[in-house]
Design a protein around this motif. Structure first.
Motif, mmCIF file in Angstrom:
data_model
loop_
_atom_site.group_PDB
_atom_site.id
_atom_site.type_symbol
_atom_site.label_atom_id
_atom_site.label_comp_id
_atom_site.label_asym_id
_atom_site.label_seq_id
_atom_site.Cartn_x
_atom_site.Cartn_y
_atom_site.Cartn_z
ATOM 1 N N ALA A 144 0.061 38.332 -10.808
ATOM 2 C CA ALA A 144 -1.033 37.564 -10.207
ATOM 3 C C ALA A 144 -0.524 36.181 -9.792
ATOM 4 O O ALA A 144 0.164 35.514 -10.564
ATOM 5 C CB ALA A 144 -2.181 37.417 -11.206
ATOM 6 N N ILE A 145 -0.858 35.774 -8.569
ATOM 7 C CA ILE A 145 -0.365 34.509 -8.020
ATOM 8 C C ILE A 145 -1.535 33.589 -7.718
ATOM 9 O O ILE A 145 -2.570 34.026 -7.213
ATOM 10 C CB ILE A 145 0.440 34.724 -6.721
ATOM 11 N N VAL A 146 -1.362 32.307 -8.000
ATOM 12 C CA VAL A 146 -2.287 31.283 -7.530
ATOM 13 C C VAL A 146 -1.539 30.448 -6.503
ATOM 14 O O VAL A 146 -0.408 30.015 -6.747
ATOM 15 C CB VAL A 146 -2.828 30.408 -8.683
ATOM 16 N N VAL A 147 -2.137 30.283 -5.323
ATOM 17 C CA VAL A 147 -1.470 29.573 -4.229
ATOM 18 C C VAL A 147 -2.297 28.370 -3.788
ATOM 19 O O VAL A 147 -3.503 28.293 -4.062
ATOM 20 C CB VAL A 147 -1.223 30.494 -3.015
ATOM 21 N N GLN A 148 -1.643 27.453 -3.091
ATOM 22 C CA GLN A 148 -2.307 26.280 -2.568
ATOM 23 C C GLN A 148 -3.116 26.651 -1.322
ATOM 24 O O GLN A 148 -2.812 27.615 -0.628
ATOM 25 C CB GLN A 148 -1.283 25.196 -2.221
ATOM 26 N N ASN A 159 -7.253 24.177 -3.541
ATOM 27 C CA ASN A 159 -6.678 22.881 -3.142
ATOM 28 C C ASN A 159 -6.562 21.947 -4.338
ATOM 29 O O ASN A 159 -6.255 20.770 -4.178
ATOM 30 C CB ASN A 159 -7.518 22.228 -2.038
ATOM 31 N N SER A 160 -6.813 22.477 -5.528
ATOM 32 C CA SER A 160 -6.730 21.677 -6.752
ATOM 33 C C SER A 160 -5.439 21.984 -7.497
ATOM 34 O O SER A 160 -5.256 23.092 -8.014
ATOM 35 C CB SER A 160 -7.924 21.972 -7.667
ATOM 36 N N LEU A 161 -4.544 21.004 -7.571
ATOM 37 C CA LEU A 161 -3.310 21.200 -8.329
ATOM 38 C C LEU A 161 -3.608 21.380 -9.809
ATOM 39 O O LEU A 161 -2.940 22.140 -10.501
ATOM 40 C CB LEU A 161 -2.358 20.023 -8.123
ATOM 41 N N GLN A 162 -4.630 20.692 -10.303
ATOM 42 C CA GLN A 162 -4.962 20.809 -11.713
ATOM 43 C C GLN A 162 -5.415 22.226 -12.058
ATOM 44 O O GLN A 162 -5.039 22.778 -13.099
ATOM 45 C CB GLN A 162 -6.056 19.794 -12.077
ATOM 46 N N LEU A 163 -6.225 22.832 -11.189
ATOM 47 C CA LEU A 163 -6.643 24.215 -11.427
ATOM 48 C C LEU A 163 -5.443 25.137 -11.365
ATOM 49 O O LEU A 163 -5.300 26.039 -12.206
ATOM 50 C CB LEU A 163 -7.685 24.637 -10.390
ATOM 51 N N LEU A 164 -4.561 24.930 -10.384
ATOM 52 C CA LEU A 164 -3.359 25.756 -10.279
ATOM 53 C C LEU A 164 -2.558 25.706 -11.575
ATOM 54 O O LEU A 164 -2.153 26.743 -12.116
ATOM 55 C CB LEU A 164 -2.520 25.291 -9.089
ATOM 56 N N LYS A 210 0.846 -1.191 0.000
ATOM 57 C CA LYS A 210 0.000 0.000 0.000
ATOM 58 C C LYS A 210 0.880 1.239 0.000
ATOM 59 O O LYS A 210 1.812 1.346 0.789
ATOM 60 C CB LYS A 210 -0.913 -0.003 1.231
ATOM 61 N N LEU A 211 0.552 2.156 -0.891
ATOM 62 C CA LEU A 211 1.313 3.392 -1.064
ATOM 63 C C LEU A 211 0.413 4.581 -0.803
ATOM 64 O O LEU A 211 -0.729 4.625 -1.267
ATOM 65 C CB LEU A 211 1.859 3.467 -2.496
ATOM 66 N N VAL A 212 0.922 5.551 -0.046
ATOM 67 C CA VAL A 212 0.245 6.839 0.077
ATOM 68 C C VAL A 212 1.172 7.911 -0.465
ATOM 69 O O VAL A 212 2.389 7.838 -0.296
ATOM 70 C CB VAL A 212 -0.163 7.165 1.533
ATOM 71 N N ALA A 213 0.585 8.896 -1.135
ATOM 72 C CA ALA A 213 1.384 9.975 -1.733
ATOM 73 C C ALA A 213 0.530 11.223 -1.815
ATOM 74 O O ALA A 213 -0.701 11.173 -1.715
ATOM 75 C CB ALA A 213 1.882 9.573 -3.119
ATOM 76 N N MET A 214 1.191 12.351 -2.012
ATOM 77 C CA MET A 214 0.488 13.608 -2.159
ATOM 78 C C MET A 214 -0.246 13.648 -3.499
ATOM 79 O O MET A 214 0.147 13.004 -4.468
ATOM 80 C CB MET A 214 1.464 14.791 -2.102
ATOM 81 N N ASP A 215 -1.305 14.450 -3.554
ATOM 82 C CA ASP A 215 -2.116 14.544 -4.769
ATOM 83 C C ASP A 215 -1.268 14.973 -5.969
ATOM 84 O O ASP A 215 -1.428 14.450 -7.067
ATOM 85 C CB ASP A 215 -3.250 15.544 -4.551
ATOM 86 N N SER A 216 -0.357 15.926 -5.759
ATOM 87 C CA SER A 216 0.458 16.408 -6.881
ATOM 88 C C SER A 216 1.339 15.303 -7.447
ATOM 89 O O SER A 216 1.610 15.259 -8.649
ATOM 90 C CB SER A 216 1.321 17.589 -6.434
ATOM 91 N N LEU A 217 1.792 14.396 -6.583
ATOM 92 C CA LEU A 217 2.651 13.307 -7.037
ATOM 93 C C LEU A 217 1.859 12.223 -7.752
ATOM 94 O O LEU A 217 2.391 11.487 -8.581
ATOM 95 C CB LEU A 217 3.414 12.720 -5.849
ATOM 96 N N MET A 218 0.569 12.109 -7.430
ATOM 97 C CA MET A 218 -0.293 11.148 -8.121
ATOM 98 C C MET A 218 -0.485 11.543 -9.586
ATOM 99 O O MET A 218 -0.860 10.725 -10.420
ATOM 100 C CB MET A 218 -1.662 11.071 -7.438
#
Length: 314
Positions: free
Chosen positions: A194-198, A226-231, A98-106
């Motif tokens: 203009a900046i987009v932040v997490q 909280n969406s990396l894809q939107l960022l 079982k692996l857990v990882a951050m959303d950005s790494l997925m």
């Protein structure tokens, strides 16, 4: 492969907890609801405590029930490890981890890693779940995960870090953005755009707020998500930039969709990325082997990203 080391009554408790009611658990595991109800009541009688609060909308775990479910999850993890180790002792490339990882790494490293596992170990089963760094550490210590790939893991006695490396802060921009031609930038330069932040659930946002809170002042309103894809979509559109690590946008850098510019300054502190295992459990050999493979995968991607970034500066 089930070895059935977890007692049947405990399996029924876990099924009801997962499905929310005895009737739903009955449908889920294909067993009569009366049999499940009988086993749970017998277990409650022996313990002298309720395992569930029974309400009109279903059943929810009591604190005693939560304790038993956690025990069952640990036993299931041990069962999987025993099966994996026995098969490997027989010379078979078989196992389950079982692996857990951050959303950005997925969205970057993990798919490539899993693809290579499928080619190299076709009989290895993988469960991959998204987690925050804090949740990833808890998943390791509680037996819900064998391997964690996470940013900024806090030091803990029950976690063994297999590999770790710093991740310097970068400003990420579209290739046609004015900052894209810079060899390095400071935060004052970045905040002119203009900046987009997490969002605050992510470690990098908390780090930025703790050290550079002025970025978030009212006269410099960023977009927060909280969406990396939107960022990444906002940055690729060219109107926004982002402060992050190159691993968050590795595929886009390699595909020439985004540019990463190093952020410089005396107080700029890097994040880190780690591959970690539980230090208090005996893991199947396949998990230890794959942890090393995962570390190699991350190093390879970082090397490729560095080469791509260096070639753009020539």
């Amino acid at each position: 492969m089930a070895l059935h080391l977890v007692p049947r009554s405990l399996q029924y408790v876990m099924a009801v907890a997962e499905h929310g009611s005895i009737q739903a658990a009955s449908r889920g595991i294909g067993l009569a609801a009366s049999a499940i109800d009988r086993q749970i009541k017998q277990l409650e009688d022996r313990l002298g405590a309720q395992l569930f609060d029974r309400v009109s909308t279903g059943m929810s775990l009591t604190p005693v029930g939560e304790m038993l479910v956690l025990l069952g999850q640990r036993w299931q993890a041990d069962e999987n490890r025993i099966w994996s180790d026995v098969k490997q002792m027989q010379g078979l490339d078989v196992g389950h981890f079982k692996l857990v990882a951050m959303d950005s790494l997925m969205n970057g490293i993990v798919p490539d890693f899993l693809g290579r596992i499928a080619d190299k170990y076709p009989r290895v089963r993988v469960d991959a779940d998204v987690a925050t760094p804090d949740d990833a550490a808890d998943a390791l210590s509680e037996g819900r995960s064998d391997i964690a790939l996470a940013f900024n893991l806090r030091p803990r006695r029950d976690i063994h870090v297999v590999w770790s490396t710093p991740l310097p802060l970068h400003c990420v921009a579209a290739a046609h953005h004015p900052l894209a031609q810079e060899r390095s930038v400071n935060l004052s330069q970045v905040t002119k755009h203009a900046i987009v932040v997490q969002s605050r659930v992510l470690a990098i946002r908390r780090m930025l707020e703790a050290r550079y809170s002025w970025i978030f002042s009212e006269d410099l309103p960023p977009v927060a998500t909280n969406s990396l894809q939107l960022l990444k979509q906002l940055v690729m559109a060219g109107r926004h930039v982002a402060l992050t690590s190159v691993l968050d946008v590795g595929p886009e850098i390699l595909a020439d969709q985004l540019v990463a510019i190093p952020v410089v300054g005396q107080k700029i502190v890097p994040q880190n990325i780690s591959v970690a295992l539980s230090a208090q459990r005996v893991l199947p050999r396949v998990a230890s082997t794959l942890a090393q493979d995962l570390a190699t995968e991350v190093q390879t991607m970082l090397h490729d990203i560095e080469k791509t970034m260096a070639s753009r500066q020539l």
